[in-house]
Design an enzyme around this catalytic site. Structure first.
Site, PDB file in Angstrom:
ATOM      1  N   HIS A  47      -6.686   1.159  -4.323  1.00 34.68           N
ATOM      2  CA  HIS A  47      -6.676  -0.089  -4.277  1.00 34.68           C
ATOM      3  C   HIS A  47      -7.868  -0.937  -4.065  1.00 34.68           C
ATOM      4  O   HIS A  47      -8.152  -1.835  -3.256  1.00 34.68           O
ATOM      5  CB  HIS A  47      -5.535  -0.628  -3.084  1.00 34.68           C
ATOM      6  CG  HIS A  47      -4.880  -2.040  -3.498  1.00 34.68           C
ATOM      7  ND1 HIS A  47      -3.700  -2.677  -2.916  1.00 34.68           N
ATOM      8  CD2 HIS A  47      -5.506  -3.149  -4.135  1.00 34.68           C
ATOM      9  CE1 HIS A  47      -3.592  -3.659  -3.534  1.00 34.68           C
ATOM     10  NE2 HIS A  47      -4.592  -4.138  -4.061  1.00 34.68           N
TER      11      HIS A  47
ATOM     12  N   GLU B 161       1.131   2.442   0.427  1.00 39.49           N
ATOM     13  CA  GLU B 161      -0.372   2.703   0.368  1.00 39.49           C
ATOM     14  C   GLU B 161      -0.721   2.987   1.792  1.00 39.49           C
ATOM     15  O   GLU B 161      -0.377   2.359   2.749  1.00 39.49           O
ATOM     16  CB  GLU B 161      -1.120   1.328   0.039  1.00 39.49           C
ATOM     17  CG  GLU B 161      -0.764   1.302  -1.608  1.00 39.49           C
ATOM     18  CD  GLU B 161      -1.437  -0.199  -2.383  1.00 39.49           C
ATOM     19  OE1 GLU B 161      -2.167  -0.746  -1.452  1.00 39.49           O
ATOM     20  OE2 GLU B 161      -1.546   0.014  -3.143  1.00 39.49           O
TER      21      GLU B 161
END
Ligand code: 3PG
Length: 320
Positions: free
Chosen positions: A279, A261
């Site tokens: 997220h 990420e």
């Protein structure tokens, strides 16, 4: 540590105001949300507060020789080397309740958006088209398979049942007698994959669950089914998922979490019929106020010598 000196808490990831206020009432708070600053601010810190962004490995802990506590303002602790913390006698705590509702709501948002092709329909309209054959999937009567029926999985099951979905689940950690009270019918993993129209993951990432959904599991899923992941990116092999989507075996996927990420270079960025969010399942004002309070109260309890509500590594010895 001298009794007169307030313990120092370093905040490495954005924490909602209420938690910060509580901490500031009794402790010295250093906000260090700029990653380059963190190693500079850690020496002399007694506690470190993080969310999922900061990777707390042994090397980072070494920067904080006086660290006694690592506090995760959220559920997952896979970004923290808990074994290394235990070896250094650092207690790890988390906030497992405050963002459950928001995470479940985001999961439902992704299920609804994917089933009704909301993102594609929006793009189509903006490109000048009007009702050009985007048929969605009605959810009532379709089967949702939930893998991992913990707090978030249960909440998703309740919401899905309210929409008329047939909800099944598998979770080897739920004792037989507990299933009767759950809003999902237990099935084994093979049946769940083979019969569910939508599969949603709600497990923590551990060595046991890493790459849980790879090419074999994707091939075992029902043709035309959908995969949802608001848990952890490492649960799914992204290359295998992209291939399954390209081949048309899976009809779509919606993901809030990624192996890395942000997911730079992930094949999912160009795969067909995928909805990707950064997220943010827990990123509501309400959830962030709750987790920040849940974690701040425990940090204060710890430094006041009281027991904490949610210890992660219970084997840590308390100070003599
Ligand atoms: C969690 O584990 O609580 C969620 O993934 C939320 O993560 P975040 O605190 O980084 O938003």
């Amino acid at each position: 540590m001298s009794a007169a000196v307030a313990p120092r808490v370093v905040i490495a990831d954005p924490l909602a105001p209420r938690g910060l206020e509580l901490l500031r009432e009794q402790l010295e708070v250093v906000v260090s949300t700029e990653p380059a600053r963190l190693p500079i601010d850690l020496p002399g810190a007694h506690a470190l507060v993080v969310r999922s962004r900061t990777q707390v490995d042994a090397a980072l802990m070494d920067r904080g020789a006086e660290l006694k506590l690592i506090a995760r303002a959220g559920i997952g602790v896979d970004n923290i080397d808990v074994s290394a913390a235990s070896r250094r006698n650092i207690l790890v705590i988390n906030a497992p309740l405050g963002n459950v509702q928001s995470t479940a709501e985001h999961t439902m948002a992704l299920i609804l958006a994917l089933a009704r092709r909301i993102v594609t329909a929006d793009a189509s309209l903006r490109s000048g088209a009007w009702r050009t054959g985007y048929h969605g999937m009605q959810l009532q009567g379709t089967r949702l398979g939930i893998i991992g029926i913990g707090k978030v999985g249960r909440k998703v099951a309740e919401m899905a049942k309210a929409l008329g979905l047939d909800v099944v689940a598998c979770d080897p950690y739920v004792p037989v007698e507990e299933w009767l009270a759950l809003p999902a019918r237990p099935v084994d993993a093979a049946e769940l994959l083979a019969t569910s129209d939508i599969v949603s993951l709600h497990l923590t990432l551990t060595e046991e669950t890493r790459d849980l959904i790879g090419s074999a599991e994707l091939a075992a899923m029902k043709p035309g089914s959908l995969l949802i992941n608001c848990a952890r990116g490492g649960l799914v092999d992204e290359d295998a998922l992209a291939q399954s989507l390209q081949s048309g075996h899976l009809a779509g996927a919606a993901l809030d979490v990624f192996q890395t990420e942000p997911p730079e270079g992930s094949p999912l960025l160009t795969a067909p019929n995928v909805i990707l969010t950064p997220h943010v399942a827990a990123s509501t004002r309400e959830a962030q106020e709750r987790v920040s309070t849940e974690i701040a109260v425990q940090v204060l309890d710890f430094f006041a010598g009281r027991s904490v509500a949610y210890p992660v590594n219970c084997t840590v010895k308390t100070e003599d």
